[in-house]
Design an enzyme around this catalytic site. Structure first.
Site, PDB file in Angstrom:
ATOM      1  N   THR A  51       0.828  -1.205   0.000  1.00  0.00           N
ATOM      2  CA  THR A  51       0.000   0.000   0.000  1.00  0.00           C
ATOM      3  C   THR A  51       0.860   1.250   0.000  1.00  0.00           C
ATOM      4  O   THR A  51       0.464   2.287  -0.543  1.00  0.00           O
ATOM      5  CB  THR A  51      -0.937  -0.006   1.222  1.00  0.00           C
ATOM      6  OG1 THR A  51      -1.734  -1.192   1.185  1.00  0.00           O
ATOM      7  CG2 THR A  51      -1.849   1.203   1.237  1.00  0.00           C
ATOM      8  N   TYR A 139       5.582 -11.758   6.025  1.00  0.00           N
ATOM      9  CA  TYR A 139       4.475 -11.363   5.145  1.00  0.00           C
ATOM     10  C   TYR A 139       4.253 -12.482   4.142  1.00  0.00           C
ATOM     11  O   TYR A 139       5.044 -12.685   3.226  1.00  0.00           O
ATOM     12  CB  TYR A 139       4.830 -10.054   4.453  1.00  0.00           C
ATOM     13  CG  TYR A 139       3.738  -9.394   3.646  1.00  0.00           C
ATOM     14  CD1 TYR A 139       2.447  -9.892   3.593  1.00  0.00           C
ATOM     15  CD2 TYR A 139       4.017  -8.238   2.925  1.00  0.00           C
ATOM     16  CE1 TYR A 139       1.457  -9.266   2.844  1.00  0.00           C
ATOM     17  CE2 TYR A 139       3.043  -7.595   2.178  1.00  0.00           C
ATOM     18  CZ  TYR A 139       1.772  -8.108   2.138  1.00  0.00           C
ATOM     19  OH  TYR A 139       0.802  -7.477   1.396  1.00  0.00           O
ATOM     20  N   LYS A 167       1.875 -11.382   8.775  1.00  0.00           N
ATOM     21  CA  LYS A 167       0.794 -10.754   8.022  1.00  0.00           C
ATOM     22  C   LYS A 167       0.298 -11.799   7.043  1.00  0.00           C
ATOM     23  O   LYS A 167       1.006 -12.207   6.121  1.00  0.00           O
ATOM     24  CB  LYS A 167       1.263  -9.500   7.290  1.00  0.00           C
ATOM     25  CG  LYS A 167       0.121  -8.818   6.526  1.00  0.00           C
ATOM     26  CD  LYS A 167       0.574  -7.588   5.759  1.00  0.00           C
ATOM     27  CE  LYS A 167      -0.591  -6.997   4.980  1.00  0.00           C
ATOM     28  NZ  LYS A 167      -0.172  -5.830   4.147  1.00  0.00           N
ATOM     29  N   VAL A 207      -3.583  -5.847   9.488  1.00  0.00           N
ATOM     30  CA  VAL A 207      -2.790  -4.812   8.834  1.00  0.00           C
ATOM     31  C   VAL A 207      -3.640  -4.378   7.643  1.00  0.00           C
ATOM     32  O   VAL A 207      -3.766  -5.101   6.667  1.00  0.00           O
ATOM     33  CB  VAL A 207      -1.412  -5.321   8.386  1.00  0.00           C
ATOM     34  CG1 VAL A 207      -0.660  -4.218   7.649  1.00  0.00           C
ATOM     35  CG2 VAL A 207      -0.607  -5.811   9.578  1.00  0.00           C
TER      36      VAL A 207
END
Length: 296
Positions: A51, A139, A167, A207
């Site tokens: 993002t 992640y 995540k 998240v």
């Protein structure tokens, strides 16, 4: 009581604000970070994730962003720096630079494109975790990287003293629940529609890209669940789904839709960097309408 974690609980995957000419906007980043922590329901921020347009920001910009945001929010939120890349050596460099800039933790994505086997994936994460004194959030997003962090690999990595969280964008609740049950890893939903389901099987929080523009609404879901109001949590979760779908699953990247909304709301965000392109006026109006339905 919700579980604790060094990364926070209601974590926003913050956009990286740019000036109209595309330069890094550090003043805007500080103002946005302060807003997200003070009014947006966020007790943690992830910088330079997907993002945050990490593929199109330089190493120097990433470090400057961490330093500026840490200065802006102080000890009011946990700041986690995205440091992942396709190269282990480069990831180590980014990790050390983030630690020097003041980050509280690291987000490390699976090496992408080369599709390494599982033992190589594990060694990559161990090498990065050994490089600093910061806690590491793995992640796992195979849809983008091409490589899953398999549950057995997670179990091995959980033995490392600085591997503290995940995540989770693997869309495997069974696998995630098994790892949660067997380890102390703090699991975060990285897929907005699974924020509540993952919390219900032992996750810590999320998240969230949507938290850039609707933080109180997504935080309210976990708040209700954590005080035992399960039916209310489900109802609040369902209310967020139209905005989640329009932001995250309707053809445009979440960065684009988040920045469109931030701009329309008069908050720092600025343009996206190529190859991304801005949302149309029609899409922005639809996004605003979906957000308004949440009473924001």
């Amino acid at each position: 009581m919700p579980p604790t974690s060094p990364f926070g609980r209601t974590v926003c995957a913050m956009v990286t604000p740019f000036t109209p000419d595309g330069a890094l906007d550090l003043d805007g980043a500080q103002r946005l970070a302060d807003h997200l922590v003070r009014e947006g329901g966020c007790d943690g921020l992830v910088l330079s994730g997907t993002t945050g347009e990490s593929p199109t920001t330089s190493d120097a910009e990433k470090s400057a962003l961490v330093a500026a945001v840490v200065e802006a929010v102080g000890d009011r939120a946990r700041i986690t720096a995205g440091v992942g890349s396709a190269s282990t050596a480069h990831t180590v460099e980014l990790a050390r630079a983030a630690e020097k800039a003041g980050a509280h933790g690291l987000l490390v994505v699976t090496p992408y494109y080369s599709r390494p086997p599982q033992e190589d994936v594990a060694e990559h994460f161990r090498t990065v975790a050994d490089a600093t004194g910061l806690p590491v959030m793995l992640y796992d997003i195979p849809g983008r990287t091409g490589t899953r962090v398999e549950p057995d690999t997670m179990l091995r990595l959980a033995e490392h003293p600085r591997v503290a969280g995940v995540k989770d964008c693997a869309y495997d609740l069974l696998g995630s629940a098994k790892v949660i049950a067997a380890t102390g890893l703090a699991y975060y939903s990285g897929s907005e529609e699974l924020n509540l389901p993952l919390r219900a099987v032992g996750g810590v929080g999320y998240v969230s890209t949507v938290a850039n523009v609707a933080g109180p609404a997504v935080a309210a879901v976990l708040d209700a669940y954590d005080r035992g109001a399960n039916e209310e949590a489900a109802r609040l979760h369902q209310r967020t789904l139209p905005l989640v779908e329009l932001m995250m699953a309707a053809g445009l990247p979440g960065t684009v839709t988040a920045k469109a909304l931030l701009g329309a709301l008069g908050l720092p965000g600025g343009p996206v960097r190529a190859p991304l392109r801005p949302a149309s006026a029609e899409r922005t109006r639809a996004l605003l309408a979906a957000r308004a339905e949440l009473g924001l």
